[in-house]
Design a protein around this motif. Structure first.
Motif, mmCIF file in Angstrom:
data_model
loop_
_atom_site.group_PDB
_atom_site.id
_atom_site.type_symbol
_atom_site.label_atom_id
_atom_site.label_comp_id
_atom_site.label_asym_id
_atom_site.label_seq_id
_atom_site.Cartn_x
_atom_site.Cartn_y
_atom_site.Cartn_z
ATOM 1 N N THR A 358 0.829 -1.209 0.000
ATOM 2 C CA THR A 358 0.000 0.000 0.000
ATOM 3 C C THR A 358 0.862 1.257 0.000
ATOM 4 O O THR A 358 0.602 2.205 -0.749
ATOM 5 C CB THR A 358 -0.937 0.008 1.231
ATOM 6 O OG1 THR A 358 -1.811 -1.120 1.156
ATOM 7 C CG2 THR A 358 -1.760 1.283 1.271
ATOM 8 N N ILE A 359 1.913 1.259 0.829
ATOM 9 C CA ILE A 359 2.808 2.418 0.898
ATOM 10 C C ILE A 359 3.532 2.620 -0.435
ATOM 11 O O ILE A 359 3.582 3.731 -0.973
ATOM 12 C CB ILE A 359 3.831 2.244 2.038
ATOM 13 C CG1 ILE A 359 3.116 2.298 3.393
ATOM 14 C CG2 ILE A 359 4.907 3.332 1.963
ATOM 15 C CD1 ILE A 359 4.001 1.934 4.573
ATOM 16 N N CYS A 360 4.102 1.515 -0.977
ATOM 17 C CA CYS A 360 4.831 1.608 -2.245
ATOM 18 C C CYS A 360 3.904 2.043 -3.373
ATOM 19 O O CYS A 360 4.248 2.917 -4.176
ATOM 20 C CB CYS A 360 5.476 0.264 -2.589
ATOM 21 S SG CYS A 360 6.885 -0.178 -1.558
ATOM 22 N N LEU A 361 2.733 1.445 -3.425
ATOM 23 C CA LEU A 361 1.779 1.777 -4.482
ATOM 24 C C LEU A 361 1.359 3.240 -4.387
ATOM 25 O O LEU A 361 1.256 3.934 -5.407
ATOM 26 C CB LEU A 361 0.549 0.877 -4.376
ATOM 27 C CG LEU A 361 -0.513 1.022 -5.472
ATOM 28 C CD1 LEU A 361 0.092 0.692 -6.830
ATOM 29 C CD2 LEU A 361 -1.702 0.131 -5.186
ATOM 30 N N THR A 362 1.147 3.702 -3.176
ATOM 31 C CA THR A 362 0.755 5.098 -2.975
ATOM 32 C C THR A 362 1.845 6.053 -3.459
ATOM 33 O O THR A 362 1.568 7.036 -4.164
ATOM 34 C CB THR A 362 0.448 5.362 -1.486
ATOM 35 O OG1 THR A 362 -0.627 4.514 -1.069
ATOM 36 C CG2 THR A 362 0.053 6.811 -1.258
ATOM 37 N N LEU A 363 3.088 5.769 -3.096
ATOM 38 C CA LEU A 363 4.200 6.616 -3.533
ATOM 39 C C LEU A 363 4.407 6.529 -5.040
ATOM 40 O O LEU A 363 4.621 7.541 -5.714
ATOM 41 C CB LEU A 363 5.485 6.212 -2.802
ATOM 42 C CG LEU A 363 5.546 6.533 -1.308
ATOM 43 C CD1 LEU A 363 6.817 5.961 -0.692
ATOM 44 C CD2 LEU A 363 5.497 8.041 -1.080
ATOM 45 N N PHE A 364 4.364 5.301 -5.579
ATOM 46 C CA PHE A 364 4.534 5.112 -7.020
ATOM 47 C C PHE A 364 3.485 5.915 -7.788
ATOM 48 O O PHE A 364 3.800 6.656 -8.719
ATOM 49 C CB PHE A 364 4.368 3.622 -7.383
ATOM 50 C CG PHE A 364 5.587 2.770 -7.127
ATOM 51 C CD1 PHE A 364 6.568 3.155 -6.226
ATOM 52 C CD2 PHE A 364 5.740 1.563 -7.785
ATOM 53 C CE1 PHE A 364 7.671 2.358 -5.985
ATOM 54 C CE2 PHE A 364 6.849 0.752 -7.559
ATOM 55 C CZ PHE A 364 7.815 1.157 -6.650
ATOM 56 N N ALA A 365 2.238 5.730 -7.391
ATOM 57 C CA ALA A 365 1.143 6.377 -8.109
ATOM 58 C C ALA A 365 1.155 7.896 -7.919
ATOM 59 O O ALA A 365 0.888 8.648 -8.858
ATOM 60 C CB ALA A 365 -0.195 5.803 -7.638
ATOM 61 N N PHE A 366 1.490 8.341 -6.719
ATOM 62 C CA PHE A 366 1.519 9.777 -6.429
ATOM 63 C C PHE A 366 2.534 10.498 -7.312
ATOM 64 O O PHE A 366 2.237 11.540 -7.900
ATOM 65 C CB PHE A 366 1.852 9.998 -4.955
ATOM 66 C CG PHE A 366 1.746 11.431 -4.508
ATOM 67 C CD1 PHE A 366 0.521 11.981 -4.168
ATOM 68 C CD2 PHE A 366 2.873 12.243 -4.447
ATOM 69 C CE1 PHE A 366 0.419 13.311 -3.767
ATOM 70 C CE2 PHE A 366 2.784 13.567 -4.054
ATOM 71 C CZ PHE A 366 1.550 14.101 -3.712
ATOM 72 N N THR A 367 3.737 9.934 -7.422
ATOM 73 C CA THR A 367 4.760 10.577 -8.247
ATOM 74 C C THR A 367 4.413 10.491 -9.729
ATOM 75 O O THR A 367 4.753 11.390 -10.508
ATOM 76 C CB THR A 367 6.144 9.948 -7.996
ATOM 77 O OG1 THR A 367 6.084 8.532 -8.222
ATOM 78 C CG2 THR A 367 6.615 10.219 -6.585
ATOM 79 N N THR A 368 3.718 9.424 -10.132
ATOM 80 C CA THR A 368 3.292 9.317 -11.525
ATOM 81 C C THR A 368 2.308 10.434 -11.866
ATOM 82 O O THR A 368 2.370 11.033 -12.951
ATOM 83 C CB THR A 368 2.631 7.951 -11.793
ATOM 84 O OG1 THR A 368 3.591 6.919 -11.577
ATOM 85 C CG2 THR A 368 2.119 7.850 -13.223
ATOM 86 N N ILE A 369 1.412 10.722 -10.949
ATOM 87 C CA ILE A 369 0.457 11.816 -11.160
ATOM 88 C C ILE A 369 1.203 13.140 -11.337
ATOM 89 O O ILE A 369 0.881 13.942 -12.222
ATOM 90 C CB ILE A 369 -0.522 11.917 -9.975
ATOM 91 C CG1 ILE A 369 -1.387 10.658 -9.890
ATOM 92 C CG2 ILE A 369 -1.426 13.143 -10.130
ATOM 93 C CD1 ILE A 369 -2.185 10.544 -8.598
ATOM 94 N N LEU A 370 2.231 13.364 -10.522
ATOM 95 C CA LEU A 370 3.030 14.589 -10.637
ATOM 96 C C LEU A 370 3.679 14.710 -12.012
ATOM 97 O O LEU A 370 3.615 15.758 -12.664
ATOM 98 C CB LEU A 370 4.127 14.604 -9.560
ATOM 99 C CG LEU A 370 3.704 14.864 -8.117
ATOM 100 C CD1 LEU A 370 4.919 14.740 -7.201
ATOM 101 C CD2 LEU A 370 3.077 16.243 -7.973
#
Length: 452
Positions: A358-370
């Protein structure tokens, strides 16, 4: 009217044999013309990540440009996308992800070269570059009308990908569903919180985005790699058999087993290449938009740095995810997407595993949005100038906030469609400008020989 059925029909047409052949064929073309540059110059490319001269015109250093590109590429495709590919095409899909990535490295190199070669400066003094510029400026003298059409087509598609595809819905939905299944957080709350956090950063421009990316991307990638290695280490005896299943499935298809309904070779190829492109974006034309902002005077230097992104994203991270799913046997289960990967981690780390994913996915997806907010912004700037940037950012944030309300399968299908539309004009431009890439490569290699 079944919207999902209609989208799937369109997707099958967009991602039919012609586009798959064009994607891989472009990579083969550059692999041959550049003398296996993705193998021969890979060590040099990794050295440049930290030792590039950074003495040219640009907004951010080469490492920042790579991290911004990786922020957009290392995302849900590495966790959810791999699981989706194997769910649809079986373990053999992983092999075709490797094929797409190997030749995609040469394509990504060419994109980086052309991004620097044809970049320009906008009315706000920021660097603008990417396929829309190298298509128009590189091909304009030869096929002016067609070049402008292809450039505009790419820019419009890029905005659609940012707003409807990789940039918003698929990322937010993955974060929201993962937080809901692990921590019980309401998906609507997650979507709104993510939109607010993204808004705080993106209004700072490329410098703010790159600063966040430089800190978050290396941390999240290394953390994820370490824990997937722990899972694989705990199932060490299954790694060789897993590789055997991958190679067998790639060429013979995968029979129905457990909750897996079976897949033919064609489905493995389509799923592997489509998901691979979704993850590493080679040939899509997105990464050169970030590469264009790098402070370098050598197009080929940034090309080498850019191609490491595909290696890191797919050859390393996607491979680790895929093998983790196979050695733990969860690919045969009933779950799909992020939950499938959580199941794999939970087998070795029952309590911590799902939380880590969950943590990795959240960080991965968050930076992708940026990263994708920036890509869409540059595409809009090409079409309308700087006057529409603020309005675009607001619309982008609204789309992010809506990400947790849409069905997962609809999201991935829609993302695939707009990805394919974006790739087409970029690949045409790359092929037509292959001679320029070869010329710039020779110029840089001659320079390296002189300074030794």
């Amino acid at each position: 009217m079944d919207i999902l059925k209609i989208l799937k029909t369109i997707n099958d047409w967009v991602w039919g044999p012609p586009l798959l052949v064009l994607l891989v064929g472009t990579g083969i073309l550059f692999t041959v013309r550049l003398g296996l540059i993705q193998i021969v110059k890979l060590p040099k490319a990794f050295k440049l990540i930290f030792k590039a001269e950074n003495n040219g015109t640009g907004d951010i250093n080469s490492f920042g440009a790579l991290c911004t590109a990786l922020a957009a590429t290392v995302g849900t495709g590495n966790i959810v996308g791999v699981a989706t590919a194997i769910s649809a095409g079986g373990p053999g899909a992983l092999f075709w992800m490797w094929v797409a990535a190997f030749f995609g490295m040469a394509t990504k190199y060419a994109e980086g070269v052309l991004a620097i070669k044809y970049r320009t400066i906008d009315a706000n003094g920021q660097v603008s570059g990417g396929p829309m510029y190298y298509i128009e400026r590189g091909l304009g003298d030869k096929i002016k009308g067609l070049a402008k059409f292809l450039a505009v087509f790419f820019a419009v598609s890029g905005i659609l990908v940012a707003l409807l595809g990789i940039g918003t819905f698929s990322q937010v939905n993955s974060i929201a569903s993962s937080l809901q299944s692990t921590l019980g957080v309401d998906t609507k709350i997650t979507s709104i919180v993510v939109a607010v956090l993204i808004g705080i950063i993106v209004f700072g421009g490329i410098q703010a985005i790159s600063k966040v990316a430089e800190k978050v991307v290396p941390f999240m990638a290394i953390t994820y790699i370490i824990f997937t290695l722990i899972i694989l280490g705990s199932n060490g005896s299954q790694i060789i058999p897993a590789l055997g299943i991958v190679f067998k499935g790639a060429f013979t298809g995968t029979a129905a087993v457990g909750g897996f309904t079976g897949a033919i070779v064609a489905k493995a190829i389509q799923s592997g290449i489509a998901r691979g492109v979704f993850s590493n974006e080679s040939g899509l034309g997105s990464a050169p938009i970030a590469a264009a902002a790098a402070k370098t005077e050598w197009p080929a230097e940034q090309g080498l740095i850019s191609m490491t992104g595909t290696f890191i994203d797919t050859i390393i991270i996607c491979t680790l995810t895929g093998l983790t799913l196979i050695v733990t046997g969860v690919w045969q289960g009933e779950h799909a997407g992020a939950v499938m990967t959580q199941d794999a981690f939970a087998q070795v780390l029952p309590t911590a595993g799902p939380i880590l994913i969950t943590i990795c996915l959240t960080l991965f997806a968050f930076t992708t949005i940026l990263g994708w907010c920036y890509y869409g912004e540059r595409c809009l700037e090409y079409l309308m100038g700087v006057k529409g940037i603020t309005a675009y950012r607001i619309v982008f944030l609204v789309m992010v906030a809506l990400g947790g309300f849409i069905q997962l399968e609809v999201i991935w299908t829609l993302a695939d469609i707009v990805n394919g539309l974006m790739a087409l004009p970029n690949l045409i431009g790359l092929i037509c400008l292959s001679g320029v890439v070869v010329k710039e490569t020779k110029k840089y290699m001659d320079y390296l020989d002189k300074v030794k």
